[in-house]
Scaffold this active site. Sequence first.
Site, mmCIF file in Angstrom:
data_model
loop_
_atom_site.group_PDB
_atom_site.id
_atom_site.type_symbol
_atom_site.label_atom_id
_atom_site.label_comp_id
_atom_site.label_asym_id
_atom_site.label_seq_id
_atom_site.Cartn_x
_atom_site.Cartn_y
_atom_site.Cartn_z
ATOM 1 N N LEU A 111 0.824 -1.284 -0.115
ATOM 2 C CA LEU A 111 0.061 0.148 0.110
ATOM 3 C C LEU A 111 0.713 1.303 0.010
ATOM 4 O O LEU A 111 0.143 2.353 0.007
ATOM 5 C CB LEU A 111 -0.670 -0.042 1.220
ATOM 6 N N ASP A 112 2.192 1.201 0.201
ATOM 7 C CA ASP A 112 3.072 2.225 0.392
ATOM 8 C C ASP A 112 3.177 2.897 -0.977
ATOM 9 O O ASP A 112 3.755 2.500 -2.014
ATOM 10 C CB ASP A 112 4.236 1.682 0.774
ATOM 11 N N LEU A 113 3.130 4.374 -1.245
ATOM 12 C CA LEU A 113 3.068 5.035 -2.277
ATOM 13 C C LEU A 113 4.680 5.067 -2.986
ATOM 14 O O LEU A 113 4.919 5.362 -3.905
ATOM 15 C CB LEU A 113 2.695 6.452 -1.970
#
Length: 209
Positions: A155-157
């Site tokens: 989920l980490d941009l």
Amino acid sequence: MPAPRGALAHLRRADPHLARVIARVGPCRLEARAEGTHFEAVARSIVFQQLSGKAAGTIHGRFHALYGGRAPEPAELLATDDARLRGAGLSRQKIGYLRDLAARVDAGDVPLAAIEALGDDAVIAALTRVKGVGRWTAQMFLIFRLGRPDVLPDLDLGVQKGLMLAHGLPAMPRPADVLRLGAPWAPYRSIAAWYLWRSLDNGGGQLGD
């Protein structure tokens, strides 16, 4: 958390695109934070949510000032009036999150004292029982607090952008794409994620050229 022996060689073989990132970034300097307690680390992540680093740091400092310049124990936090916590700059929502964390730790529902004995999935399941603690926060705890080597924050941009640039993708990959493209990196996906983060600090825009 120095890279385990053979980790970088494995990552280079598993993904030629990542091999170029590793060559550009250099030695792995991923380290787990050992100072303080696990409770303090999770509480800090709650305080810092959705705030700039400077603003969060100021509020976090005021929060600790309520307890003589240190992190509170769960029971101490539970005994603190909401008005005092609001006076430190904490929102009502974050006060609720911190109280839920403290109550669950105090009751043993979230076993932070023994959490190092749990597997990665069990750690995530335990931490995400706390209001305001999602999967991303739990993954950051696994990587930067417990030093687990095989966590991929899908989920980490930053990971998504680093992967897009490294592989020359036309758009940011979705979480499912991150997991698929990152599968060959196992059992060192935390280290791969660290390199993707660092690539954004080292002219990462050229990595997919």
